[in-house]
Design an enzyme around this catalytic site. Structure first.
Site, short mmCIF file in Angstrom:
data_model
loop_
_atom_site.label_atom_id
_atom_site.label_comp_id
_atom_site.label_asym_id
_atom_site.label_seq_id
_atom_site.Cartn_x
_atom_site.Cartn_y
_atom_site.Cartn_z
N GLU A 24 88.42 130.76 28.54
CA GLU A 24 88.37 129.55 29.37
C GLU A 24 88.52 128.30 28.62
OE1 GLU A 24 84.45 128.77 30.78
OE2 GLU A 24 85.00 127.17 32.12
N ASP A 50 79.89 127.88 38.50
CA ASP A 50 79.81 127.08 37.21
C ASP A 50 79.28 125.71 37.40
OD1 ASP A 50 79.21 126.29 34.61
OD2 ASP A 50 81.37 126.29 33.82
N HIS A 95 87.84 121.68 34.87
CA HIS A 95 88.58 121.41 33.45
C HIS A 95 90.03 120.93 33.45
CE1 HIS A 95 85.37 124.29 31.38
NE2 HIS A 95 84.95 123.19 31.98
N LYS A 105 89.59 123.85 28.52
CA LYS A 105 88.90 122.78 28.86
C LYS A 105 90.11 121.46 28.52
CE LYS A 105 84.40 120.81 29.45
NZ LYS A 105 82.86 120.66 29.11
N ASP A 112 82.48 114.25 35.31
CA ASP A 112 81.60 115.39 35.19
C ASP A 112 82.32 116.41 35.83
OD1 ASP A 112 79.20 116.64 34.87
OD2 ASP A 112 79.27 116.83 37.10
N ASP A 164 80.81 119.48 36.73
CA ASP A 164 79.80 120.56 37.05
C ASP A 164 78.81 120.04 38.25
OD1 ASP A 164 80.34 122.32 35.21
OD2 ASP A 164 79.89 120.65 33.60
N HIS A 215 85.83 129.45 37.56
CA HIS A 215 84.62 129.11 37.63
C HIS A 215 84.61 127.81 38.67
CE1 HIS A 215 82.60 129.79 33.39
NE2 HIS A 215 82.75 131.00 34.18
N TRP A 245 83.86 130.46 26.10
CA TRP A 245 84.47 129.23 26.14
C TRP A 245 83.74 128.77 24.86
CZ3 TRP A 245 80.96 125.02 26.07
CH2 TRP A 245 81.79 123.73 26.23
N ASP A 256 88.44 127.15 35.14
CA ASP A 256 87.34 126.28 35.53
C ASP A 256 87.75 124.93 36.52
OD1 ASP A 256 85.35 123.86 35.65
OD2 ASP A 256 84.20 125.54 34.39
C1 RNT Z 1 81.96 124.15 29.85
C2 RNT Z 1 82.44 125.45 30.37
C3 RNT Z 1 81.68 126.85 30.55
C4 RNT Z 1 79.93 126.29 30.47
C5 RNT Z 1 79.16 127.59 30.69
C6 RNT Z 1 77.77 127.32 30.53
O1 RNT Z 1 82.50 123.31 30.16
O2 RNT Z 1 82.68 125.35 31.97
O3 RNT Z 1 81.94 127.61 31.40
O4 RNT Z 1 79.80 125.40 31.73
O5 RNT Z 1 79.52 128.43 29.76
ZN ZN Z 2 82.96 126.81 33.14
#
Ligand code: RNT
Ligand code: ZN
Length: 418
Positions: A226, A326, A262, A228, A294, A296, A286, A185, A259
Site C-alpha cells: 500500500e 480503512d 492516499h 501513500k 485527513d 480517514d 482501502h 503499509w 487507499d
Molecule cells: C495508513 C494506511 C494504513 C493504516 C492502517 C491502520 O495511512 O492507510 O492502511 O490506515 O494500516
Molecule cells: Zn490504508
C-alpha cells in the site's frame, strides 16, 4: 403504507425498463465480502503495551466515550456491527491486535499462537480474516523509518516482523479455508526535504525482496502493498510512494493496495481501476474518505465511493478486487462509524450493479452523448432505496435508519459502562 415487497416490485419494474435485473444485482451484492478493519473500534490502539500511542503519521481525533479496551470488548463491538449490516463479511486484523495475555511477544517474535483466539472466533462466526503487518506505534519505528531505514538492525527487525506476519496470514488462511490477504503499509518518510531518497527506496526494495523471497502457499495467503502520498510528519518524503509500489507490484505479480485517501485530493481513484487492471490481476482497496489533509473519515455514499464501485463493476472486476475499509473516527459512536461506512460501501456497490450500462454504452458508442448524460442523471434518483431496503429486510438487518436506535441501545447498555 405500501409493504417493502411492493415497493421493491415497483422498483424492479422501473429498473427492468432499462434492462437492469434487480434480482441479479442483489445476488451479486450478496457475494461481496467487505473486510472490516478492526481498528475503528479502538482508535488504532492495539493490544500491546509499547507505551507510545499512535504514531507513524496516523491520528484518530476525538474522545467519544466507549472505545474497546481489550479483545473481548472489540469482539463484542464487531459482533454488534456484523448484526447491523447485510451479508457475511470479513475482518481485517492488524498484527498488534494479537492475543498477548499469556504469550507476550515483540513484533519480531509474534506467531500463529498469538492469533489462535481470533481464528477460533472467526470459525464460530464463519468469517474470513485478512491481516496487516504493524510498522508503527513501536520504539523501533520512532525514527520515522522501518523497512527503508538506513540502520540495518532496524530494517532486519521489521523484515522479521513481516515474515512473521506472512506466516500468521498463511496459518489464518489455512485454518479458515479462505485466502488471507496480508497488507504491508509502512510509515517511512520525512517531514523535511530529503536528499537521500534513492538510498531509502533502494533499501525498501531490498527489504521487500527479502520478505517476499520466502514463498508462501497462495491458496492460504497473498501479499499486498500500500502506497501513500504523505502523512503527518512525513510531508516532504514518503518512501513507499505510488510509483514505487506500482512498479514493485507489477514486477513481482503482487496485489496493489489503493487507499482512496492516499492521493492528491482531486485525483480520481476510480479512474485508476481500468488502468491498473491492464497490468495487475488483483487490487485491494482501502475504502475511506479523505477530507483535506485527513485520509480517514467515515465512508459515505458519495461521488468518490460510488464512482469507485462503478468503475470496478463496469470493468467486470468485482470478483478481482478485495474491498477493505480503512478509517478511524474517535469523535462519534464508533459502532455507528463502522455501520455507516459499511452500509455506504455496500449501497454504492448496489447502485453500480443497478446501472443500465448496456444502454449507456450503446449511447456512447453511437456518439449519443446527450442521451447518455441524461440517463446517467436520471439514474441518480431511481428507487435505489427500495431495492436496498428490501435487501436489508431479506437479510434480517435493520431497514433504513432503524439501526440508529439499535446503536443507541448498545451505547447505553454496553459502551457507557466502559
Ligand atoms: C495508513 C494506511 C494504513 C493504516 C492502517 C491502520 O495511512 O492507510 O492502511 O490506515 O494500516
Ligand atoms: Zn490504508
Amino acid at each position: 403504507m405500501e409493504s417493502r415487497e411492493k415497493l421493491y416490485e415497483s422498483a424492479k419494474e422501473r429498473y427492468a425498463e432499462y434492462g437492469v435485473d434487480t434480482g441479479l444485482a442483489l445476488k451479486q451484492l450478496s457475494e461481496v465480502k467487505l473486510s472490516l478493519h478492526c481498528w475503528q473500534a479502538d482508535d488504532v490502539g492495539g493490544f500491546e503495551n509499547q507505551g507510545i500511542g499512535l504514531d507513524g503519521g496516523l491520528a484518530a481525533t476525538g474522545n467519544y466515550p466507549g472505545k474497546a479496551r481489550n479483545m473481548t470488548e472489540l469482539k463484542n463491538d464487531l459482533f454488534k456491527v456484523f448484526s447491523l449490516i447485510p451479508g457475511r463479511h470479513r475482518l481485517s486484523l492488524h498484527a498488534f491486535y494479537g492475543d498477548f495475555k499469556d504469550k507476550p511477544a515483540d513484533r519480531d517474535a509474534i506467531g500463529p499462537d498469538n492469533f489462535r483466539t481470533w481464528v477460533e472466533w472467526a470459525k464460530h462466526l464463519k468469517i474470513g480474516i485478512d491481516f496487516n503487518s504493524t510498522f508503527f506505534s513501536h520504539p523501533k519505528a520512532s525514527s520515522g523509518f522501518t523497512l527503508a531505514s538506513l540502520d540495518k538492525s532496524v530494517r532486519d527487525f521489521w523484515i522479521e516482523h513481516a515474515l512473521r506476519c506472512r506466516e500468521i496470514s498463511e496459518y489464518i488462511g489455512r485454518e479458515l479455508h479462505s485466502t488471507c490477504i496480508h497488507n504491508i503499509w509502512i510509515p517511512d518518510g520525512a517531514k523535511e526535504i530529503t536528499v537521500n531518497r534513492f538510498k531509502h527506496r533502494e533499501l525498501l526494495k531490498e527489504s521487500l525482496d527479502k520478505i517476499m523471497s520466502v514463498k508462501m502457499n497462495p491458496d492460504f495467503m497473498r501479499d499486498a502493498i500500500e502506497s501513500k502520498l504523505f502523512g503527518i510528519g512525513s510531508e516532504s518524503f514518503v518512501a513507499g510512494s505510488h510509483e514505487f509500489y506500482l512498479g514493485y507490484a507489477v514486477k513481482n505479480n503482487m496485489i496493489l493496495t489503493i487507499d482512496i485517501g492516499h492521493f492528491h485530493p482531486t485525483e480520481s481513484c476510480a479512474d485508476k481501476v481500468s488502468a491498473l487492471f491492464q497490468y495487475i490481476d488483483n487490487l485491494l482497496f482501502h475504502v475511506t474518505r479523505g477530507v483535506r489533509w485527513d485520509s480517514d473519515h467515515v465512508v459515505l455514499f458519495n461521488d468518490p465511493t460510488i464512482e469507485l464501485m462503478q468503475e470496478i463493476v463496469w470493468a467486470g472486476k468485482l470478483d478481482k478486487v478485495f474491498l477493505g475499509l480503512d478509517y478511524f473516527d474517535a469523535s462519534i459512536n464508533r459502532i455507528g462509524a463502522y455501520v455507516i461506512g459499511v452500509r455506504a460501501a455496500l449501497k454504492s456497490i448496489l447502485a453500480s450493479l443497478l446501472s443500465p450500462v448496456k444502454i449507456l454504452r450503446e449511447y456512447e458508442e453511437k456518439g449519443r452523448n446527450f442521451e447518455k448524460l441524461a440517463l446517467l442523471e436520471e439514474m441518480k434518483t431511481f428507487p435505489l432505496s427500495a431495492v436496498w431496503d428490501y435487501y436489508c429486510e431479506q437479510n434480517g438487518v435493520p431497514v433504513g435508519a432503524d439501526y440508529i436506535k439499535s446503536i443507541q441501545m448498545y451505547e447505553s447498555e454496553v459502551l457507557n459502562g466502559r
